[in-house]
Design a protein around this motif. Structure first.
Motif, short mmCIF file in Angstrom:
data_model
loop_
_atom_site.label_atom_id
_atom_site.label_comp_id
_atom_site.label_asym_id
_atom_site.label_seq_id
_atom_site.Cartn_x
_atom_site.Cartn_y
_atom_site.Cartn_z
N SER A 151 -22.59 43.37 -6.20
CA SER A 151 -21.49 42.51 -6.64
C SER A 151 -20.95 41.65 -5.50
N SER A 152 -20.92 42.19 -4.30
CA SER A 152 -20.49 41.42 -3.14
C SER A 152 -21.49 40.32 -2.82
N ALA A 153 -22.77 40.63 -2.91
CA ALA A 153 -23.80 39.63 -2.67
C ALA A 153 -23.73 38.52 -3.71
N LEU A 154 -23.48 38.90 -4.95
CA LEU A 154 -23.37 37.91 -6.01
C LEU A 154 -22.13 37.04 -5.84
N SER A 155 -21.02 37.63 -5.42
CA SER A 155 -19.81 36.83 -5.23
C SER A 155 -19.96 35.87 -4.06
N SER A 156 -20.68 36.26 -3.00
CA SER A 156 -20.91 35.31 -1.91
C SER A 156 -21.88 34.22 -2.33
N LEU A 157 -22.84 34.53 -3.18
CA LEU A 157 -23.74 33.52 -3.72
C LEU A 157 -22.98 32.49 -4.55
N ILE A 158 -22.10 32.96 -5.42
CA ILE A 158 -21.32 32.06 -6.25
C ILE A 158 -20.34 31.25 -5.41
N GLY A 159 -19.65 31.92 -4.49
CA GLY A 159 -18.67 31.23 -3.65
C GLY A 159 -19.30 30.17 -2.77
N MET A 160 -20.42 30.48 -2.15
CA MET A 160 -21.06 29.50 -1.28
C MET A 160 -21.73 28.39 -2.08
N SER A 161 -22.14 28.67 -3.30
CA SER A 161 -22.68 27.61 -4.16
C SER A 161 -21.59 26.62 -4.53
N ILE A 162 -20.43 27.13 -4.89
CA ILE A 162 -19.30 26.24 -5.21
C ILE A 162 -18.90 25.44 -3.99
N PHE A 163 -18.78 26.10 -2.84
CA PHE A 163 -18.38 25.41 -1.63
C PHE A 163 -19.40 24.35 -1.21
N THR A 164 -20.68 24.66 -1.31
CA THR A 164 -21.71 23.70 -0.92
C THR A 164 -21.70 22.50 -1.85
N PHE A 165 -21.47 22.71 -3.13
CA PHE A 165 -21.36 21.58 -4.05
C PHE A 165 -20.16 20.71 -3.72
N LEU A 166 -19.01 21.32 -3.45
CA LEU A 166 -17.83 20.54 -3.07
C LEU A 166 -18.03 19.81 -1.75
N LEU A 167 -18.73 20.44 -0.83
CA LEU A 167 -19.04 19.79 0.44
C LEU A 167 -19.98 18.61 0.23
N TYR A 168 -20.91 18.75 -0.69
CA TYR A 168 -21.82 17.65 -1.04
C TYR A 168 -21.04 16.46 -1.57
N VAL A 169 -20.11 16.72 -2.47
CA VAL A 169 -19.29 15.65 -3.04
C VAL A 169 -18.46 15.00 -1.93
N PHE A 170 -17.88 15.80 -1.06
CA PHE A 170 -17.07 15.26 0.03
C PHE A 170 -17.90 14.39 0.96
N LEU A 171 -19.12 14.84 1.31
CA LEU A 171 -19.96 14.06 2.21
C LEU A 171 -20.46 12.78 1.55
N LEU A 172 -20.64 12.79 0.24
CA LEU A 172 -21.00 11.55 -0.45
C LEU A 172 -19.85 10.54 -0.40
N ILE A 173 -18.65 11.02 -0.58
CA ILE A 173 -17.48 10.13 -0.58
C ILE A 173 -17.20 9.62 0.84
N SER A 174 -17.27 10.51 1.84
CA SER A 174 -16.89 10.12 3.19
C SER A 174 -17.95 9.27 3.89
N ASP A 175 -19.22 9.43 3.53
CA ASP A 175 -20.31 8.63 4.07
C ASP A 175 -20.36 8.68 5.60
N LEU A 176 -20.46 9.91 6.12
CA LEU A 176 -20.60 10.08 7.57
C LEU A 176 -22.06 9.88 7.96
N PRO A 177 -22.37 8.89 8.78
CA PRO A 177 -23.78 8.63 9.11
C PRO A 177 -24.40 9.69 9.99
N GLU A 178 -23.60 10.40 10.79
CA GLU A 178 -24.17 11.40 11.70
C GLU A 178 -24.46 12.73 11.01
N MET A 179 -24.07 12.87 9.74
CA MET A 179 -24.34 14.10 9.00
C MET A 179 -25.24 13.78 7.80
N PRO A 180 -26.53 14.06 7.92
CA PRO A 180 -27.41 13.85 6.77
C PRO A 180 -27.09 14.86 5.68
#
Length: 163
Positions: A85-114
């Motif tokens: 259950s702990s492994a599953l909660s970290s999988l879900i939590g990091m999936s949500i965070f990575t998706f939100l980070l993806y959206v943030f990086l698309l909006i901010s358009d930082l060239p030094e971060m692919p």
């Protein structure tokens, strides 16, 4: 020669649950900052040296992962009793965070971060979060285990239950 004293481990175990969760959050934050930097370094195939904006993005964005991990239940279970259950909660939590980070990086358009470093970050962050918890559990099990052997008493009645 013992590297870590038994008394030190006992003092950590007897700490308040809130303090232990705070220490775990701090450990997660530091490890996720390292994983963020490492995944960027692996993506650009050299050591990534962030500028001021990139450093701010790394430190602040990883700070938002802690509430997400908290909301997915990462800090509810005790380290001694973690499992799938702990492994599953970290999988879900990091999936949500990575998706939100993806959206943030698309909006901010930082060239030094692919943006395609996020797959490396997602995989390595799940790996690091789960392995630190399982390592802590093995560490606590090793230091807090009793040396009394397990015994099986069969047919002793009330006298056996008293043991």
């Amino acid at each position: 020669m013992k590297i870590i004293d038994q008394k030190f481990v006992q003092n950590i175990v007897t700490l308040n649950r809130r303090i232990k969760n705070t220490l775990l959050c701090l450990m997660d934050y530091l490890s996720l900052v390292f994983v963020f930097w490492l995944s960027l370094s692996l993506r650009v195939n050299e050591i990534f040296i962030p500028d001021y904006r990139s450093t701010a993005v790394i430190l602040i964005s990883v700070l938002f992962s802690i509430p997400i991990l908290y909301l997915t239940g990462q800090y509810k279970s005790l380290i001694r009793y973690i499992g799938l259950s702990s492994a599953l909660s970290s999988l879900i939590g990091m999936s949500i965070f990575t998706f939100l980070l993806y959206v943030f990086l698309l909006i901010s358009d930082l060239p030094e971060m692919p943006i395609n470093f996020l797959l490396i970050f997602w995989l390595s962050s799940i790996f690091i979060l789960n392995n630190t918890r399982f390592t802590l559990r093995a560490f606590l099990t090793y230091f807090l285990s009793t040396s009394a052997p397990n015994i099986l008493i069969y047919g002793a009645g009330s006298a056996g239950r008293q043991l």
